[in-house]
Design a protein around this motif. Structure first.
Motif, PDB file in Angstrom:
ATOM      1  N   ARG A  32      -0.712  15.512   0.916  1.00  0.00           N
ATOM      2  CA  ARG A  32      -1.659  15.260   2.012  1.00  0.00           C
ATOM      3  C   ARG A  32      -1.631  13.827   2.511  1.00  0.00           C
ATOM      4  NH1 ARG A  32      -7.594  16.501   1.111  1.00  0.00           N
ATOM      5  NH2 ARG A  32      -7.642  15.407   3.104  1.00  0.00           N
ATOM      6  N   MET A  33      -1.430  12.890   1.601  1.00  0.00           N
ATOM      7  CA  MET A  33      -1.345  11.485   2.012  1.00  0.00           C
ATOM      8  C   MET A  33      -0.201  10.810   1.280  1.00  0.00           C
ATOM      9  SD  MET A  33      -4.248   8.450   2.101  1.00  0.00           S
ATOM     10  CE  MET A  33      -5.062   9.151   3.553  1.00  0.00           C
ATOM     11  N   ILE A  34       0.731  10.255   2.044  1.00  0.00           N
ATOM     12  CA  ILE A  34       1.941   9.640   1.494  1.00  0.00           C
ATOM     13  C   ILE A  34       2.016   8.190   1.959  1.00  0.00           C
ATOM     14  CG2 ILE A  34       4.478   9.683   1.506  1.00  0.00           C
ATOM     15  CD1 ILE A  34       4.237  12.725   2.126  1.00  0.00           C
ATOM     16  N   GLY A  35       2.223   7.278   1.009  1.00  0.00           N
ATOM     17  CA  GLY A  35       2.418   5.876   1.338  1.00  0.00           C
ATOM     18  C   GLY A  35       3.848   5.461   1.043  1.00  0.00           C
ATOM     19  N   ILE A  36       4.493   4.769   1.988  1.00  0.00           N
ATOM     20  CA  ILE A  36       5.869   4.299   1.822  1.00  0.00           C
ATOM     21  C   ILE A  36       5.872   2.775   1.928  1.00  0.00           C
ATOM     22  CG2 ILE A  36       8.247   4.402   2.674  1.00  0.00           C
ATOM     23  CD1 ILE A  36       7.491   7.109   3.969  1.00  0.00           C
ATOM     24  N   LYS A  37       6.160   2.121   0.809  1.00  0.00           N
ATOM     25  CA  LYS A  37       6.204   0.665   0.777  1.00  0.00           C
ATOM     26  C   LYS A  37       7.651   0.189   0.751  1.00  0.00           C
ATOM     27  CE  LYS A  37       3.568  -1.317  -2.217  1.00  0.00           C
ATOM     28  NZ  LYS A  37       2.931  -1.660  -3.497  1.00  0.00           N
ATOM     29  N   GLY A  38       7.853  -1.060   1.094  1.00  0.00           N
ATOM     30  CA  GLY A  38       9.202  -1.597   1.030  1.00  0.00           C
ATOM     31  C   GLY A  38       9.308  -2.902   1.786  1.00  0.00           C
ATOM     32  N   MET A  83      -9.120  11.683  14.476  1.00  0.00           N
ATOM     33  CA  MET A  83      -9.977  12.807  14.855  1.00  0.00           C
ATOM     34  C   MET A  83      -9.589  13.356  16.221  1.00  0.00           C
ATOM     35  SD  MET A  83     -13.768  11.711  13.428  1.00  0.00           S
ATOM     36  CE  MET A  83     -14.403  13.354  13.765  1.00  0.00           C
ATOM     37  N   THR A  84      -9.298  12.463  17.153  1.00  0.00           N
ATOM     38  CA  THR A  84      -8.888  12.906  18.488  1.00  0.00           C
ATOM     39  C   THR A  84      -7.569  13.664  18.421  1.00  0.00           C
ATOM     40  OG1 THR A  84      -9.995  11.006  19.508  1.00  0.00           O
ATOM     41  CG2 THR A  84      -8.322  12.138  20.828  1.00  0.00           C
ATOM     42  N   TRP A  85      -6.627  13.143  17.640  1.00  0.00           N
ATOM     43  CA  TRP A  85      -5.324  13.801  17.500  1.00  0.00           C
ATOM     44  C   TRP A  85      -5.480  15.166  16.851  1.00  0.00           C
ATOM     45  CZ3 TRP A  85      -0.903  14.658  19.288  1.00  0.00           C
ATOM     46  CH2 TRP A  85       0.154  15.154  18.518  1.00  0.00           C
ATOM     47  N   PHE A  86      -6.329  15.274  15.845  1.00  0.00           N
ATOM     48  CA  PHE A  86      -6.552  16.551  15.173  1.00  0.00           C
ATOM     49  C   PHE A  86      -7.179  17.570  16.128  1.00  0.00           C
ATOM     50  CE2 PHE A  86      -9.291  19.335  12.548  1.00  0.00           C
ATOM     51  CZ  PHE A  86      -8.294  19.965  11.812  1.00  0.00           C
ATOM     52  N   LYS A  87      -8.138  17.139  16.925  1.00  0.00           N
ATOM     53  CA  LYS A  87      -8.796  18.041  17.879  1.00  0.00           C
ATOM     54  C   LYS A  87      -7.820  18.544  18.940  1.00  0.00           C
ATOM     55  CE  LYS A  87     -13.412  16.050  17.316  1.00  0.00           C
ATOM     56  NZ  LYS A  87     -14.473  15.210  17.938  1.00  0.00           N
ATOM     57  N   GLN A  91      -1.251  17.851  13.534  1.00  0.00           N
ATOM     58  CA  GLN A  91      -1.209  18.255  12.132  1.00  0.00           C
ATOM     59  C   GLN A  91      -0.807  17.120  11.196  1.00  0.00           C
ATOM     60  OE1 GLN A  91       1.326  21.484  13.808  1.00  0.00           O
ATOM     61  NE2 GLN A  91       0.603  22.661  12.051  1.00  0.00           N
ATOM     62  N   VAL A  92      -0.054  16.128  11.741  1.00  0.00           N
ATOM     63  CA  VAL A  92       0.415  14.999  10.941  1.00  0.00           C
ATOM     64  C   VAL A  92       0.222  13.716  11.734  1.00  0.00           C
ATOM     65  CG1 VAL A  92       2.360  13.983   9.687  1.00  0.00           C
ATOM     66  CG2 VAL A  92       2.189  16.474   9.881  1.00  0.00           C
ATOM     67  N   ASP A 113     -10.832  12.232   3.523  1.00  0.00           N
ATOM     68  CA  ASP A 113     -12.009  13.016   3.142  1.00  0.00           C
ATOM     69  C   ASP A 113     -12.564  13.829   4.302  1.00  0.00           C
ATOM     70  OD1 ASP A 113     -11.749  11.915   0.642  1.00  0.00           O
ATOM     71  OD2 ASP A 113     -13.351  10.436   0.897  1.00  0.00           O
ATOM     72  N   GLY A 114     -12.494  13.267   5.524  1.00  0.00           N
ATOM     73  CA  GLY A 114     -13.123  13.926   6.668  1.00  0.00           C
ATOM     74  C   GLY A 114     -12.237  14.898   7.418  1.00  0.00           C
ATOM     75  N   LEU A 115     -10.911  14.767   7.249  1.00  0.00           N
ATOM     76  CA  LEU A 115      -9.975  15.650   7.960  1.00  0.00           C
ATOM     77  C   LEU A 115      -8.986  16.246   6.951  1.00  0.00           C
ATOM     78  CD1 LEU A 115      -9.253  13.309  11.009  1.00  0.00           C
ATOM     79  CD2 LEU A 115     -10.613  15.408  11.056  1.00  0.00           C
ATOM     80  N   PRO A 116      -9.448  17.154   6.111  1.00  0.00           N
ATOM     81  CA  PRO A 116      -8.603  17.691   5.042  1.00  0.00           C
ATOM     82  C   PRO A 116      -7.378  18.467   5.522  1.00  0.00           C
ATOM     83  CG  PRO A 116     -10.655  18.927   5.204  1.00  0.00           C
ATOM     84  CD  PRO A 116     -10.818  17.725   6.082  1.00  0.00           C
ATOM     85  N   GLN A 117      -7.367  18.876   6.788  1.00  0.00           N
ATOM     86  CA  GLN A 117      -6.224  19.631   7.306  1.00  0.00           C
ATOM     87  C   GLN A 117      -5.200  18.738   8.010  1.00  0.00           C
ATOM     88  OE1 GLN A 117      -8.914  22.552   9.383  1.00  0.00           O
ATOM     89  NE2 GLN A 117      -7.481  24.040   8.520  1.00  0.00           N
ATOM     90  N   LEU A 118      -5.463  17.434   8.060  1.00  0.00           N
ATOM     91  CA  LEU A 118      -4.536  16.492   8.689  1.00  0.00           C
ATOM     92  C   LEU A 118      -3.757  15.732   7.626  1.00  0.00           C
ATOM     93  CD1 LEU A 118      -3.636  15.159  11.437  1.00  0.00           C
ATOM     94  CD2 LEU A 118      -5.298  13.353  10.906  1.00  0.00           C
TER      95      LEU A 118
END
Length: 397
Positions: A32-38, A83-87, A91-92, A113-118
């Motif tokens: 659901r949440m991915i962080g890419i460092k480098g 939120m605007t993008w989800f509405k 999806q990502v 927490d607020g957009l579990p489907q995004l």
């Protein structure tokens, strides 16, 4: 929001699929949440845009790429954007350079927490500890690190040759067989020399003549901007950090005398150690500790290295060849995920194997009494027995 979509579409036009970093296959893209460092210039942006163009779009998944320093965020925040993008059916959400956004961890937590489907995929400076922001992300984000290119990746990106990666165990037991397969296609030593000086970051494809100046700009930006922002530096602190880096670069690799450096620069011992580990996080330095020592930011390193050999050339036009060999081997071992320690004898201890680095005539005399050892010899195309070609360790990832 159309301005963000137009910006994304413009970027995607220049994204190709002919070369993808090794990390692309290691990331679990379903999290659901991915962080890419480098480090800067390693290809984090390209990695994200390739995923958007060649995976999400082909699978008809609605993804939006934004960069945290876009003027859009002068008047809009990340949560409202998400939120605007989800509405609108999004999806990502892919967020580049999230460390440049104020309150980044709080906003990411609220999105999660607020957009579990995004799904959220973000990139950040390697200096950023994404688990220690003001809001707890440790249970929410899966973090990956994208280092600079391996020698193997350099060969592929330069369209020289395409080889698979090999494990350390492969190199230990099959190095002669593997190296003979490689030299039947190319003469690796010629390309290895180029890689050591101008091949660690993908920006080399933009022109080798400009590579050195671009690398210098990256070093300055890391200290003046990334570390200054993340660690709340002021201009005076940034100048001291650069002086410290200059002192280290003069002698690296070396066993640091922290008290001596402190007296020379007029910086306290604790501050010196703090800055060393900040430069380590920023992928400017590599730190080596003896096995069994606790990992602490107040722990004096047993040995300090520049993070990669290209930095050696950027800071010193004629770096020591022995130093380059050690710097390269440590860099490739760490980047491939190995834990490396300083042994009592030899140069490195990894997976119970003592590694000794040297030129083509380097013998096993120094490590002969070790239970398990391997010699990494430079300037040879193939090895024999416990003597393996140094360049082959560039195929670890």
């Amino acid at each position: 929001m159309q301005i963000l979509i137009d910006f994304q579409d413009s970027l995607l036009q220049g994204i190709k699929e002919n070369f993808q970093r090794f990390l692309n296959k290691k990331i679990n893209w379903n999290q659901r949440m991915i962080g890419i460092k480098g480090p800067r210039g390693a290809g984090k942006t390209t990695l994200m845009l390739q995923h958007l163009k060649f995976t999400l779009s082909k699978n008809q998944v609605n993804g939006l790429y934004v960069t945290a320093d876009h003027p859009w965020f002068y008047q809009n925040n990340l949560l409202d954007t998400a939120m605007t993008w989800f509405k609108q059916g999004g999806q990502v959400l892919l967020i580049d350079e999230v460390h440049k956004y104020p309150n980044w961890s709080r906003e990411l937590k609220n999105i999660y927490d607020g957009l579990p489907q995004l799904q959220v995929i973000f990139s950040a400076s390697s200096a950023l500890d994404i688990y220690r922001g003001e809001s707890d992300l440790s249970r929410r984000v899966i973090s990956y690190t994208l280092p600079g290119l391996s020698f193997r990746e350099y060969l592929k990106l330069s369209e020289t040759a395409d080889f698979p990666s090999f494990t350390l165990e492969d190199i230990q037991h099959r190095h002669r067989e593997i190296s003979q397969e490689v030299i039947s296609t190319i003469r690796p030593l010629l390309y290895f020399e180029k890689y050591l000086s101008k091949g660690y970051l993908p920006i080399f494809v933009e022109g080798e003549n400009e590579y050195g100046s671009k690398l210098e700009q990256i070093i300055n930006t890391v200290v003046d901007t990334d570390l200054a922002y993340i660690s709340s530096y002021n201009a005076g602190t940034a100048a001291k950090v650069k002086k410290l880096l200059g002192v280290i670069a003069e002698s690296a690799p070396f066993k640091p005398n922290i008290s001596s450096i402190s007296n020379k620069l007029g910086i306290s011992r604790d501050r010196i150690l703090e800055h060393i580990y900040q430069l380590k996080d920023a992928r400017i330095l590599n730190v080596l500790l003896a096995e069994g020592k606790g990992v602490s930011r107040l722990q004096k390193p047993d040995k300090l290295y520049l993070e990669n050999t290209n930095l050696s050339f950027a800071i010193n036009s004629s770096p020591d060849k022995g130093a380059l060999r050690e710097t390269f081997l440590l860099n490739q071992l760490l980047n491939s995920g190995h834990e490396v320690y300083e042994p009592k004898k030899g140069d490195f201890l990894v997976n119970g194997i003592t590694l000794e680095v040297g030129g083509k005539n380097k013998s096993s005399q120094q490590v002969l009494n070790e239970v398990e050892y391997l010699i990494a010899n430079d300037d040879i195309e193939t090895g024999w027995g416990v003597k393996a070609p140094l360049w082959l360790f560039g195929f670890l990832y």
